[in-house]
Design an enzyme around this catalytic site. Structure first.
Site, PDB file in Angstrom:
ATOM      1  N   ASP A 180      -6.093   5.648   1.576  1.00  0.00           N
ATOM      2  CA  ASP A 180      -6.321   4.215   1.464  1.00  0.00           C
ATOM      3  C   ASP A 180      -7.605   3.875   2.217  1.00  0.00           C
ATOM      4  OD1 ASP A 180      -6.069   1.280   2.105  1.00  0.00           O
ATOM      5  OD2 ASP A 180      -4.129   1.551   1.124  1.00  0.00           O
ATOM      6  N   HIS A 222       0.833  -1.207   0.000  1.00  0.00           N
ATOM      7  CA  HIS A 222       0.000   0.000   0.000  1.00  0.00           C
ATOM      8  C   HIS A 222       0.867   1.257   0.000  1.00  0.00           C
ATOM      9  CE1 HIS A 222      -3.813  -2.204   1.320  1.00  0.00           C
ATOM     10  NE2 HIS A 222      -2.854  -3.131   1.325  1.00  0.00           N
TER      11      HIS A 222
END
Length: 471
Positions: A125, A19
């Site tokens: 995110d 990520h």
């Protein structure tokens, strides 16, 4: 720049390597439009992101600003695959939970930026939804969701939850093959996901960004847009692949990387298989030895990244456990020229982009999938946890640029050297593998062209930048 003209972007990545990597690559793309980008995270994780990124140097991009904040301490445990019931990297969950303490530093950063900036664009995110929830205190801020999974995987997760969309014949057929999520996540991580989902539902997202391309996922992006599921907005942008698609030079490469790439220079085109299971997978002692034997017996040249899954702080000493291979294996394969075993961090983009690399055995993390796709390399799919089983279904059954090394349903069966050898030969030297390589190469060319001016990815990125810089 005057206050009424200024736009800045704040990136809030989840603190797992995959990520972090995605949003750091996206920062590069957006910063090219002369927009200041603020990248927020825990101190160790910011260092990790900068240390591991490849294909470009974030330290030379003047308008990417890193904001690293201390987060509460946590146990720095190592993975222990020989005594674990799931492949999921549960040793990282304490750090994921500690990341939720970034809410206050985020609020302070936004508060400071709000006094000097006309518009603050927050890209977060999904798993950091609780951290960014206070953005609504500032009228000049707007928030966009970053979805770290493929559009295909995201669609199926949504569909299973709502079943609001009638499936066509192709997707009905795929639904029958859809891997279950059993064993994909630990209970502790599922709790974290549920908490993130509760916070996400409260956000007024202005749209969703995907690290994917309309070249190969347009159908699922359209399905997600039509669903308008929980995003509060139907707009989405496919601005991937985020990773660089051309490798320019080796001037910043480490000595170890240069040695590895020089070895690749000496090999025949498409003759080497690259084997790597990412940063969150650890092999058992037995699995490592079977894979080692299988690679050697295949007769195909290889580069194999043999490393433990990340522990919480990758800079805090060596791992307590080193992957054991058969006695004398590393020296033997290197001396014979058959293969190279890499114990540290490998320059994956450089390897995949090298003309000697003709295949990729992968866990099918989405970063690895997009890198393999963009470099035109066929994949032997070996999903281990998380979204990987469904990513594997996408590249095998939908795109046709991969074969299974091991299907998700076979995950509990013993790994056998002959299985590894057969899969490697099937991908690298069979007629089926050669045809798949041609298809992968053609898709790679199309994806790389999409990044160029006038290409579909370039247009998507321009459209998103126009959205956030609108008057």
């Amino acid at each position: 720049m005057a206050q009424d003209q200024e736009v800045c972007v704040v990136m809030v990545p989840f603190l797992a390597q995959g990520h972090l990597n995605q949003l750091l690559h996206l920062s590069r793309l957006i910063s090219a439009y002369k927009l200041p980008v603020h990248f927020l995270g825990g101190t160790t994780h910011i260092r990790q992101a900068k240390h591991r990124v490849h294909g470009w140097d974030p330290l030379v991009v003047s308008n990417i600003h890193f904001h690293d904040f201390p987060i509460p301490t946590f146990a720095n445990s190592s993975p222990n695959p020989d005594h674990s019931t799931t492949r999921f990297p549960n040793q990282l969950v304490p750090s994921f939970k500690s990341a939720m303490h970034l809410r206050e530093p985020f609020l302070k950063l936004i508060s400071d930026l709000a006094t000097t900036t006309k518009r603050i664009v927050i890209i977060h995110d999904y798993l950091m939804s609780s951290v960014v929830q206070d953005y609504s205190n500032f009228p000049n801020s707007e928030v966009y969701l970053f979805q770290p999974c493929s559009a295909f995987t995201t669609f199926w997760f949504h569909w299973e939850e709502t079943k609001t969309l009638e499936l066509d014949d192709e997707n009905e057929s795929l639904r029958a093959k859809l891997p279950s999520t059993e064993g994909c996540y630990s209970d502790e991580f599922l709790e974290l996901m549920h908490s993130a989902n509760a916070s996400y539902k409260k956000l007024n997202n202005s749209g969703t960004l995907y690290d994917t391309s309309k070249v190969f996922e347009e159908k699922y992006l359209e399905l997600l847009k039509n669903e308008k599921l929980k995003t509060g907005a139907s707009k989405n942008w496919a601005v991937g692949p985020f990773n660089p698609v051309t490798i320019t030079d080796r001037k910043n490469a480490s000595t170890e990387s240069i040695k590895l790439l020089n070895w690749l220079d000496e090999q025949q085109p498409n003759s080497v298989i690259y084997v790597s299971f990412g940063t969150t997978v650890s092999l058992t002692v037995e699995e490592a030895k079977e894979i080692a034997t299988g690679l050697e017996e295949s007769g195909v040249k290889f580069i194999w990244v043999v490393r433990e899954a990340d522990k919480v702080d990758i800079f805090d000493g060596e791992s307590n456990r080193k992957v054991e291979l058969p006695e004398g294996y590393e020296e033997r394969v290197e001396k014979s020229g058959v293969g190279v075993v890499v114990r540290g961090w490998a320059p994956q983009l450089d390897i995949l982009g090298h003309p000697s690399t003709g295949g990729f055995m992968s866990h099918c993390g989405w970063n690895s999938c997009t890198e393999g796709i963009s470099m035109g390399v066929p994949i032997a799919a070996w999903p281990m946890h998380s979204d990987q089983p469904r990513n594997a279904l996408l590249i095998t059954n939908v795109l046709g640029t991969a074969i299974y090394a091991r299907e998700w349903e076979q995950r509990d069966k013993k790994v056998d050297a002959s299985m590894v050898s057969d899969v490697v030969r099937r991908l690298m030297v069979s007629e089926e593998g050669c045809a798949m390589r041609k298809k992968a190469e053609e898709l790679g060319v199309a994806v790389r062209r999409s990044v160029e001016e006038g290409g579909i990815m370039h247009k998507e990125l321009e459209d998103f930048v126009a959205q956030i810089t609108r008057g």
